[in-house]
Design a protein around this motif. Structure first.
Motif, PDB file in Angstrom:
ATOM      1  N   MET A   7      37.613  62.219  36.473  1.00  0.00           N
ATOM      2  CA  MET A   7      38.353  61.737  37.637  1.00  0.00           C
ATOM      3  C   MET A   7      39.745  61.255  37.281  1.00  0.00           C
ATOM      4  SD  MET A   7      35.675  59.921  40.169  1.00  0.00           S
ATOM      5  CE  MET A   7      35.057  58.831  38.946  1.00  0.00           C
ATOM      6  N   LEU A  60      27.477  58.064  38.715  1.00  0.00           N
ATOM      7  CA  LEU A  60      28.008  56.842  39.325  1.00  0.00           C
ATOM      8  C   LEU A  60      28.015  55.754  38.263  1.00  0.00           C
ATOM      9  CD1 LEU A  60      26.263  56.733  42.820  1.00  0.00           C
ATOM     10  CD2 LEU A  60      28.507  57.616  42.233  1.00  0.00           C
ATOM     11  N   PHE A  61      28.968  54.823  38.370  1.00  0.00           N
ATOM     12  CA  PHE A  61      29.047  53.759  37.379  1.00  0.00           C
ATOM     13  C   PHE A  61      28.012  52.694  37.738  1.00  0.00           C
ATOM     14  CE2 PHE A  61      33.673  55.174  37.581  1.00  0.00           C
ATOM     15  CZ  PHE A  61      33.435  56.202  36.686  1.00  0.00           C
ATOM     16  N   PRO A  62      26.980  52.522  36.905  1.00  0.00           N
ATOM     17  CA  PRO A  62      25.863  51.661  37.292  1.00  0.00           C
ATOM     18  C   PRO A  62      26.235  50.188  37.397  1.00  0.00           C
ATOM     19  CG  PRO A  62      25.581  52.471  35.042  1.00  0.00           C
ATOM     20  CD  PRO A  62      26.760  53.184  35.612  1.00  0.00           C
ATOM     21  N   HIS A  63      27.323  49.776  36.751  1.00  0.00           N
ATOM     22  CA  HIS A  63      27.678  48.352  36.774  1.00  0.00           C
ATOM     23  C   HIS A  63      28.643  48.016  37.904  1.00  0.00           C
ATOM     24  CE1 HIS A  63      30.779  50.468  34.681  1.00  0.00           C
ATOM     25  NE2 HIS A  63      31.537  49.406  34.570  1.00  0.00           N
ATOM     26  N   MET A  64      28.967  49.014  38.725  1.00  0.00           N
ATOM     27  CA  MET A  64      29.897  48.752  39.824  1.00  0.00           C
ATOM     28  C   MET A  64      29.181  48.984  41.154  1.00  0.00           C
ATOM     29  SD  MET A  64      33.378  50.586  38.694  1.00  0.00           S
ATOM     30  CE  MET A  64      34.121  50.372  37.085  1.00  0.00           C
ATOM     31  N   VAL A  77      23.680  42.461  35.796  1.00  0.00           N
ATOM     32  CA  VAL A  77      24.716  43.234  36.488  1.00  0.00           C
ATOM     33  C   VAL A  77      24.280  44.687  36.593  1.00  0.00           C
ATOM     34  CG1 VAL A  77      27.078  44.062  36.351  1.00  0.00           C
ATOM     35  CG2 VAL A  77      26.551  41.725  35.706  1.00  0.00           C
ATOM     36  N   GLY A  78      24.323  45.219  37.774  1.00  0.00           N
ATOM     37  CA  GLY A  78      23.968  46.616  37.963  1.00  0.00           C
ATOM     38  C   GLY A  78      22.492  46.825  38.188  1.00  0.00           C
ATOM     39  N   ARG A 119      33.215  59.530  46.502  1.00  0.00           N
ATOM     40  CA  ARG A 119      34.072  59.085  45.407  1.00  0.00           C
ATOM     41  C   ARG A 119      35.067  60.180  45.021  1.00  0.00           C
ATOM     42  NH1 ARG A 119      31.626  57.325  39.598  1.00  0.00           N
ATOM     43  NH2 ARG A 119      31.102  59.527  39.552  1.00  0.00           N
ATOM     44  N   LEU A 152      29.474  48.363  30.159  1.00  0.00           N
ATOM     45  CA  LEU A 152      28.104  48.876  30.147  1.00  0.00           C
ATOM     46  C   LEU A 152      27.379  48.525  28.855  1.00  0.00           C
ATOM     47  CD1 LEU A 152      28.385  52.348  31.905  1.00  0.00           C
ATOM     48  CD2 LEU A 152      27.113  50.352  32.668  1.00  0.00           C
ATOM     49  N   VAL A 210      28.085  59.555  32.990  1.00  0.00           N
ATOM     50  CA  VAL A 210      28.943  58.469  33.465  1.00  0.00           C
ATOM     51  C   VAL A 210      30.324  58.572  32.824  1.00  0.00           C
ATOM     52  CG1 VAL A 210      29.280  55.973  33.348  1.00  0.00           C
ATOM     53  CG2 VAL A 210      27.055  56.898  33.992  1.00  0.00           C
ATOM     54  N   GLN A 220      19.883  39.790  48.788  1.00  0.00           N
ATOM     55  CA  GLN A 220      20.383  40.334  50.051  1.00  0.00           C
ATOM     56  C   GLN A 220      19.483  40.041  51.234  1.00  0.00           C
ATOM     57  OE1 GLN A 220      21.224  44.411  49.276  1.00  0.00           O
ATOM     58  NE2 GLN A 220      23.084  43.912  48.189  1.00  0.00           N
ATOM     59  N   THR A 227      37.341  54.196  42.685  1.00  0.00           N
ATOM     60  CA  THR A 227      37.789  54.516  41.319  1.00  0.00           C
ATOM     61  C   THR A 227      39.172  55.183  41.285  1.00  0.00           C
ATOM     62  OG1 THR A 227      35.495  54.850  40.693  1.00  0.00           O
ATOM     63  CG2 THR A 227      37.159  55.652  39.166  1.00  0.00           C
ATOM     64  N   SER A 250      21.726  51.784  41.572  1.00  0.00           N
ATOM     65  CA  SER A 250      20.282  51.805  41.330  1.00  0.00           C
ATOM     66  C   SER A 250      19.489  51.431  42.579  1.00  0.00           C
ATOM     67  CB  SER A 250      19.937  50.849  40.194  1.00  0.00           C
ATOM     68  OG  SER A 250      20.388  49.558  40.506  1.00  0.00           O
ATOM     69  N   GLU A 251      20.170  50.867  43.582  1.00  0.00           N
ATOM     70  CA  GLU A 251      19.458  50.461  44.794  1.00  0.00           C
ATOM     71  C   GLU A 251      19.444  51.561  45.849  1.00  0.00           C
ATOM     72  OE1 GLU A 251      20.576  46.279  45.994  1.00  0.00           O
ATOM     73  OE2 GLU A 251      22.006  46.664  44.415  1.00  0.00           O
ATOM     74  N   VAL A 293      18.845  45.854  40.127  1.00  0.00           N
ATOM     75  CA  VAL A 293      18.527  45.615  41.540  1.00  0.00           C
ATOM     76  C   VAL A 293      18.731  44.144  41.892  1.00  0.00           C
ATOM     77  CG1 VAL A 293      16.750  45.801  43.276  1.00  0.00           C
ATOM     78  CG2 VAL A 293      16.858  47.462  41.444  1.00  0.00           C
ATOM     79  N   LYS A 318      28.167  47.070  49.284  1.00  0.00           N
ATOM     80  CA  LYS A 318      28.061  46.038  48.245  1.00  0.00           C
ATOM     81  C   LYS A 318      26.863  46.264  47.330  1.00  0.00           C
ATOM     82  CE  LYS A 318      31.329  42.974  49.672  1.00  0.00           C
ATOM     83  NZ  LYS A 318      32.406  43.968  49.759  1.00  0.00           N
ATOM     84  N   ARG A 319      26.133  47.350  47.534  1.00  0.00           N
ATOM     85  CA  ARG A 319      24.962  47.581  46.695  1.00  0.00           C
ATOM     86  C   ARG A 319      25.351  48.274  45.395  1.00  0.00           C
ATOM     87  NH1 ARG A 319      20.080  49.249  50.689  1.00  0.00           N
ATOM     88  NH2 ARG A 319      20.315  47.463  52.059  1.00  0.00           N
ATOM     89  N   TYR A 320      24.374  48.318  44.491  1.00  0.00           N
ATOM     90  CA  TYR A 320      24.585  49.009  43.228  1.00  0.00           C
ATOM     91  C   TYR A 320      23.890  50.371  43.292  1.00  0.00           C
ATOM     92  CZ  TYR A 320      26.671  44.918  41.222  1.00  0.00           C
ATOM     93  OH  TYR A 320      27.535  43.888  40.952  1.00  0.00           O
ATOM     94  N   SER A 341      32.202  61.730  34.101  1.00  0.00           N
ATOM     95  CA  SER A 341      32.803  61.664  35.434  1.00  0.00           C
ATOM     96  C   SER A 341      34.003  60.726  35.433  1.00  0.00           C
ATOM     97  CB  SER A 341      31.767  61.302  36.507  1.00  0.00           C
ATOM     98  OG  SER A 341      31.198  60.069  36.246  1.00  0.00           O
TER      99      SER A 341
END
Lengths: 246, 370
Positions: A148, B88-92, A238-239, B150, A163, A141, A246, B100, B136-137, A241, B132-134, A144
Motif C-alpha cells: 500500500m 489487515l493490521f491486527p493491532h489497529m 491490544v488487538g 482499505r 506487533l 500483514v 463494548q 492507512t 479479530s472481532e 477481542v 472501533k472494532r479490531y 499489504s
C-alpha cells in the motif's frame, strides 16, 4: 568449606523450630537477630536496595535499546541472525564471577563494570524475542503494508514493532528478573547494591546480613516480575477481542 | 492504462522463469482477470505492477509512464492493493486500517475520518458499529470488505486484487462479488484481478488473461473465451459445460423485464382472491409482499389447504433465500439447487420484491445460446 557448614547451620536452626533461641547458646535466634538488624541498619539497607534498583534500571534500559536495535537488524539480515544469537548465547553461559573479573581491567572497579556485565547478560532474551517477534508476524500483514506504499521505516515503526511488542516485553521481563540476581554478584567488583550485604555477611559470618540481602534481592525480582508481566498483559490485550468493553 | 511489455521475471535460484516474455494491455476502467493453475505466474505478474517483485527484464507502463522508473512508494500509494489473506493490521481498529493510505498521504484528520466512514458504508459496513472494532472481532466476509475499503480509501485509479474473495464460503463470495461489481459500476477503476477459479474469472472479468507456466495463453472477453478457446489447455480450463458457465455472464435484471409473471399478493389480500388467482392460472404458488413491497414469503396451493385464516398473512411460508437483481443467473441457479426449489425470488437492495426466476427461465436462456 566452613561457609557451607555455616549455611547448613542456619537452615537447621530455622527449620527445627528453634528460631528465636540458638541451640546451646544464650544469644537470640536467627529471626529475632535479623529483625533487630533490620531495625538497627534500616538506613543502610534502604540505600543498598535503591542502589541495587538503580543498577538494574540503568542496565536494563541500555540493554533494551541495544538489544532491540540488534534484534531489528538481524530480522533484516537473516545471514547475521545465527551468529549474533550464538554470541549472545555464549555470553549467558560465562559464569558471572568470571565475566566480572574479566571486565575489571577494561572498566575498573565500580558501577560501570557492573552495568556492562549486566547488559551483556540481558542481551540474549531481548535480542532473541525481538527477532522472533518480528519474524512471526504474518507475511500477509507486512506485504499489504508494503504494497500500500508504506516506507520501510513506517512498516517497522507502525506495524512490525507494535506487533512484536508483547514478545519483546516478555524478553525484557526474563532479562530483568535474571539480572536482578546477577546484580547481587556485581557487588564483588564494587558495583554496590544488596550484594554488598551478602558478601560482607559471608565474610563476617553475620547471618542476618546475608538473609536481609537475599530477601531484598528476591523482593526486587518479584516486584519487577509483577510490574513487567502486568505491562506484558496490557500490550497483549491490544488487538485481541475486546467485547467485554463494548 | 496498464501496459506490460516483454516482461520476464526470474527469481534468484530458480531455473525456470516465473513469468516469460509477457505482453498484456489493460484498458482503463476494465477488470482484467488473470487466471490459471497455481504456479502459472499470475500473482507474480500482478505483483510486478506495484513492484513488490521487480521484473528481470521488460517494461511496465502505467498511463504511458514507465512504472519501473517511478519512486516505488509513490507508485504504490496510487494503486489499491488487496491480497488473498487480506493482511489487515491486527493491532489497529477497522477505522485505523482503512485510514492507512490517507495517513501515508498525510491527509488532514477530518478528511480522513469522513473518507473512512464513507468507504465503510460503501462496502456495507456500519462505521459506528464496526469502526472501533479490531479485525479479530469481524467475520471472514466482513474482513474481506474492510480489505476492499482499505484499498480504495484514496480512490486510486488502479486496483490489484489477489483472490480477494477467496477465504469465504461460496454464498458469501457470490454476495461480495455482486457488491463489488455494483461498486465498480460506479467507480470504474482499472482492476487487475487474480484468481484460480474460472467461474469467478468469467463472472468478474471484462477481459480474461489465461496463463500457464509463466506464459499468456489467451487474452479475450469471457464470451470469446467460452466460444473460441485458443487451445486444449484453455478449453479444459473452461470445462465442458460451457452453456452453464454462460449463466455467469447474464445478470438477472437482464432477463427479468422480459418475463411475464403474476403480480405478488399483499399481506392483507383475502384468501379467496389468492385461491381464485391460483386456480385460474397454471402456477402453483404466489409471492406475498407487504405495503412497502418488501418480500414477506410465499403461499403455495397446498398451504391453502393445510391452514386456516382469512388473509394471506395467515398462510405465508417464509423463504430461506432470495437473490438481488444484479446477481448472475448462475447465482440464482445455486440458490435454487441449495433450497431444492425450482424458483427463486428476486429482490432489490432494500428487500423489495422484483420478480421470480424459475428453472425453466434458465433453461430457455441456455437453449437460446446454443
Amino acid at each position: 568449606m566452613s561457609q557451607g557448614i555455616n549455611i547448613y547451620l542456619y537452615f537447621s536452626k530455622v527449620f527445627t523450630g528453634d528460631m528465636f533461641m540458638a541451640v546451646g547458646q544464650d544469644r537470640p535466634g536467627l529471626i529475632s537477630r535479623t529483625v533487630t538488624y533490620i531495625g538497627r541498619r534500616s538506613d543502610l539497607i534502604w540505600d543498598l536496595l535503591l542502589e541495587h534498583l538503580w543498577l538494574i534500571i540503568v542496565s536494563i534500559s541500555i540493554a533494551v535499546v541495544v538489544s532491540v536495535i540488534l534484534g531489528v537488524i538481524i530480522s533484516y539480515k537473516s545471514s547475521l541472525a545465527a551468529t549474533v544469537l550464538t554470541i549472545c548465547q555464549i555470553m549467558m553461559t560465562i559464569p558471572s564471577m568470571a565475566m566480572l573479573a574479566f571486565m575489571v581491567p577494561f572498566f575498573g572497579i565500580g558501577f560501570t563494570t557492573g552495568v556492562v556485565a549486566l547488559i551483556l547478560y540481558s542481551l540474549l532474551p531481548i535480542v532473541r524475542n525481538t527477532y522472533t517477534g518480528i519474524k512471526e508476524i504474518s507475511p500477509a500483514v507486512v506485504e499489504s503494508a508494503v504494497g500500500m506504499g508504506m516506507t520501510e521505516w513506517r512498516v517497522l515503526t507502525k506495524i512490525k514493532i507494535p506487533l512484536a511488542r508483547p514478545v519483546i516485553m516478555a524478553g525484557i521481563r526474563t532479562a530483568t528478573v535474571m539480572i536482578v540476581g546477577i546484580g547481587a554478584i556485581a557487588a564483588y567488583v564494587g558495583a554496590g547494591g544488596l550484594g554488598e550485604l551478602i558478601f560482607q555477611g559471608i565474610s563476617r559470618s553475620h547471618e542476618p546480613m546475608i538473609i536481609v540481602g537475599a530477601i531484598g534481592v528476591s523482593i526486587i525480582a518479584l516486584a519487577f516480575d509483577f510490574v513487567l508481566s502486568w505491562g506484558e498483559r496490557r500490550l497483549a490485550a491490544v488487538g485481541k477481542v475486546r467485547e467485554a468493553k463494548q | 492504462m496498464i501496459k506490460i511489455e516483454n516482461v520476464t521475471k526470474k527469481f534468484p535460484g530458480m531455473e525456470i522463469p516465473a513469468v516469460k516474455d509477457l505482453n498484456l494491455e489493460i484498458k482503463e476502467g476494465d477488470i482484467c482477470v488473470l487466471v490459471g493453475p497455481s504456479g502459472c505466474g499470475k500473482t507474480t505478474t500482478m505483483k510486478m505492477i506495484n513492484r513488490i517483485h521487480e521484473p528481470t527484464s521488460g517494461s511496465i507502463y502505467i498511463d504511458g509512464q514507465d512504472a519501473l522508473k517511478m519512486n516505488p512508494i509513490k507508485l504504490r500509494l496510487d494503486i489499491g492493493y488487496v491480497i488473498q489473506e487480506i493482511g489487515l493490521f491486527p493491532h489497529m481498529t477497522i477505522e485505523e486500517n482503512v485510514a492507512t493510505v490517507p495517513n501515508e498521504k498525510k491527509w488532514p484528520k477530518e478528511k480522513t475520518k469522513k473518507k473512512v466512514a464513507e468507504m465503510l458504508t460503501l462496502v456495507g459496513l456500519d462505521p459506528e458499529l464496526h469502526g472501533k472494532r479490531y479485525p479479530s472481532e469481524l467475520s471472514g466476509g466482513q474482513r474481506q470488505r474492510v480489505g476492499v475499503a482499505r484499498a480504495m480509501a484514496t480512490d486510486p485509479p488502479i486496483m490489484l486484487m489477489d483472490e480477494p474473495f477467496g477465504a469465504v464460503d461460496p454464498i458469501t463470495r457470490a454476495k461480495l462479488q455482486n457488491e463489488f461489481l455494483r461498486i465498480q459500476e460506479r467507480v470504474g477503476k482499472t482492476i487487475v484481478f487474480v484468481t484460480h477459479d474460472i467461474d469467478e474469472a468469467i463472472k468478474m472479468g471484462d477481459t480474461i488473461a489465461v496463463m500457464r507456466d509463466g506464459e499468456l495463453v489467451q487474452h479475450a472477453s469471457p464470451n470469446d473465451l467460452l466460444s473460441a478457446p485458443a487451445d486444449e489447455f484453455v478449453s479444459s480450463l473452461v470445462g465442458r459445460n460451457r452453456s452453464i458457465k454462460r449463466l455467469h455472464l447474464i445478470r438477472i435484471r437482464e432477463i427479468l423485464s422480459d418475463l411475464d409473471r403474476p403480480k405478488p399478493a399483499k399481506v392483507d389480500t383475502s384468501v379467496d382472491d389468492i385461491r381464485k388467482q391460483l386456480d385460474e392460472s397454471d402456477i402453483r404458488s404466489v409471492m406475498v409482499v407487504d405495503r412497502d413491497n418488501k418480500l414477506k414469503g410465499i403461499i403455495g396451493i397446498n398451504d391453502l389447504k393445510k391452514k386456516t385464516g382469512e388473509q394471506a398473512a395467515d398462510y405465508i411460508q417464509e423463504l430461506d433465500q432470495s437473490v438481488t437483481s444484479d446477481a448472475t443467473l448462475n447465482d440464482a441457479l445455486s440458490v435454487m439447487l441449495e433450497c431444492g426449489e425450482g424458483y427463486v425470488a428476486v429482490v432489490n437492495e432494500d428487500d423489495q420484491y422484483q420478480g421470480t426466476i424459475t428453472l425453466g427461465d434458465l433453461l430457455n436462456v441456455v437453449k437460446e445460446d446454443e
